[in-house]
Design a protein around this motif. Structure first.
Motif, PDB file in Angstrom:
ATOM      1  N   ASP A  83      -5.850   6.677  -4.297  1.00 41.47           N
ATOM      2  CA  ASP A  83      -5.447   5.386  -4.851  1.00 41.47           C
ATOM      3  C   ASP A  83      -6.632   4.647  -5.450  1.00 41.47           C
ATOM      4  OD1 ASP A  83      -6.266   5.191  -2.121  1.00 41.47           O
ATOM      5  OD2 ASP A  83      -5.725   3.078  -2.187  1.00 41.47           O
TER       6      ASP A  83
ATOM      7  N   THR B 125      -1.618  -1.623  -8.564  1.00 38.38           N
ATOM      8  CA  THR B 125      -1.912  -0.436  -7.768  1.00 38.38           C
ATOM      9  C   THR B 125      -1.507  -0.676  -6.327  1.00 38.38           C
ATOM     10  OG1 THR B 125      -4.153  -1.311  -7.689  1.00 38.38           O
ATOM     11  CG2 THR B 125      -3.758   0.562  -9.123  1.00 38.38           C
ATOM     12  N   TYR B 126      -1.389   0.429  -5.594  1.00 35.17           N
ATOM     13  CA  TYR B 126      -0.982   0.361  -4.194  1.00 35.17           C
ATOM     14  C   TYR B 126      -1.936  -0.545  -3.417  1.00 35.17           C
ATOM     15  CZ  TYR B 126      -0.394   1.885   0.608  1.00 35.17           C
ATOM     16  OH  TYR B 126      -0.218   1.931   1.950  1.00 35.17           O
TER      17      TYR B 126
END
Lengths: 297, 170
Positions: free
Chosen positions: A124, A215-216
């Motif tokens: 990630d 984003t995560y």
């Protein structure tokens, strides 16, 4: 002591730049002081990160690679003025042996830096760093990395299922085992191809790569990142400027020679050593701070 | 099982290597080089480098002699059927001159990569070692060139693919 790695909490862009710089300097610049700094920095950081697992990596992979390099270089390179002995009329020289030794340590350091990079740069983070710049490539890359452990676990699942059918991979004649292995492998490859197409379709239908996306995990480039980036950048620029003036350079062939030690070369060596040990310095400082704060509760 | 097989192959390879290799100390290396009743004159020079100092790699400046002669004209004895390569090996062993060669399977011949730490391509990309017999260049490898009594063998470093030492054949 409570072990936590605060270095990996810094902004991924800074981390990528940090690893890129240390690995490039290690690979390009030829000097034992820089090599030793890079090797010991990466070794200690890897041990700090992975604990006992680091030793198995060092002894099973890195050490054999290093020994192989040490043997191969003098066996195939006969340059150098100091002949120690002769094999089939070709000299085995001191210079070639030392160069083999040096490149072995360089190779070991680079492998360990990459291994530390793999440990702290999770997918990630990678997608965060490159998602906007190269969406397709970063997705493919993160999928490919994720793919290896999934592939392994799928192979294990399929072979366990086949074992319960009596087609054990570890029993029977070699031919039978090979045939069973191929069956497992082909089914896994089929699964993998289908799976990657499915994932790509799913990502497209979710609008990946079409516009701005979150984003995560979110990483802001905050004050802490700014300060550390500025410090490392200043040190790196200093190192590059002094290296460009050849103040730290070692010649192996035809004879071993060093450039004279100057103030510039000492500054370069000290700065680069600090950069190599920076992850450890940050982690220890944070650990001490944590201990201090918890002890006051 | 597999580990044992790998270990066995490894040990066999190492023992084969040690048996097939001739290992000598530098002192032994200079002695007992054989010889014979025929003689030839051999010299090794890199005079062409002196005209091309701008192309020379900086690290190699220390290996170039001032007059460009690595080995003055020397009488070397040899026996019938020996080649330019055998004579070069004998001379470099006797004089303790560094020399590295490489066997090229494609031409089934020997290629001289470097003498006295001066290697091919150290002085421009067309540079390397070549040899002349009685002032004439040959277009085959030095271990296929059988010498005759009284031959003059010159090992010369060229910076222009043999043109500057007269060894180039159109």
């Amino acid at each position: 002591m409570d072990k936590r790695d605060s270095f990996s909490g810094y902004n991924p862009l800074f981390l990528i730049a940090f690893f890129l710089f240390t690995v490039l300097v290690t690979m390009i610049v030829r000097h034992p002081v820089l090599g030793a700094a890079s090797f010991s920095g990466s070794l200690f950081y890897l041990i700090y990160l992975k604990g006992k697992k680091a030793f198995s990596l060092v002894f099973k992979i890195i050490l054999p690679v290093m020994i192989l390099t040490m043997i191969i270089n003098p066996a195939f390179s006969h340059k150098g003025v100091t002949a120690l002995f002769y094999v089939n009329n070709n000299p085995i020289t001191l210079e070639a042996i030392l160069y083999g030794l040096y490149s072995a340590f360089m190779l070991g350091a680079v492998i360990m830096w990459f291994s530390a990079y793999n440990e702290i740069m999770t997918t990630d983070k990678f997608v965060y760093a490159f998602g906007r710049l190269l969406p397709a490539l970063s997705l493919v890359f993160s999928m490919a990395l994720r793919f290896i452990p999934r592939f392994n676990s799928h192979i294990r699942t399929v072979s366990n299922a086949r074992r319960s059918l009596g087609e054990d991979l570890e029993k029977g004649s070699i031919m039978k085992r090979i045939r069973n292995g191929i069956t497992v492998f082909s089914s896994t490859v089929t699964w993998a191809l289908e799976n990657s197409v499915d994932t790509a379709d799913a990502m497209t239908s979710r609008g990946y790569g079409t516009g701005h996306r979150t984003t995560y995990a979110t990483y802001r480039f905050d004050k802490r990142d700014g300060i550390i980036s500025a410090v490392v950048l200043a040190a790196a620029v200093c190192v590059v400027i002094f290296l460009a003036r050849d103040s730290l350079y070692m010649q192996f062939y035809p004879s071993i020679e060093f450039n004279p030690i100057t103030a510039g070369s000492v500054i370069t060596a000290v700065l680069f050593t600090i950069i190599c040990f920076l992850p450890l310095i940050i982690d220890f400082q944070e650990n001490i701070k944590w201990r201090y704060l918890t002890s006051r509760i | 099982m597999i580990k044992r097989a790998i270990a066995a192959v490894f040990i066999m390879a190492i023992s084969l290597l040690t048996v097939s290799c001739k290992i000598e100390s530098p002192e032994e290396h200079g002695k007992n080089n054989g010889g014979g009743d025929l003689t030839c004159t051999v010299s090794i020079d890199c005079k062409t480098v002196l005209d091309n100092m701008d192309k020379l790699k900086a690290s190699k400046a220390s290996v170039i002699p001032e007059d460009g002669m690595i080995c003055e004209k020397t009488e070397v004895s040899f026996s019938d059927g020996e080649t330019a390569f055998d004579v070069l090996v004998r001379l470099t062993r006797e004089k303790n001159i560094h020399m590295e060669y490489n066997k090229v399977p494609a031409y089934d011949s020997v290629y001289i990569e470097g003498i006295e730490n001066l290697y091919e391509m150290d002085c421009g990309e067309l540079s390397g070692w070549t040899y002349l017999i009685n002032g004439e260049g040959l277009n085959y490898g030095c271990d296929q060139c059988v010498l005759e009594d009284g031959d003059v063998l010159e090992w010369r470093y060229t910076c222009d693919l043999g043109r500057d030492v007269g060894a180039y054949k159109e």
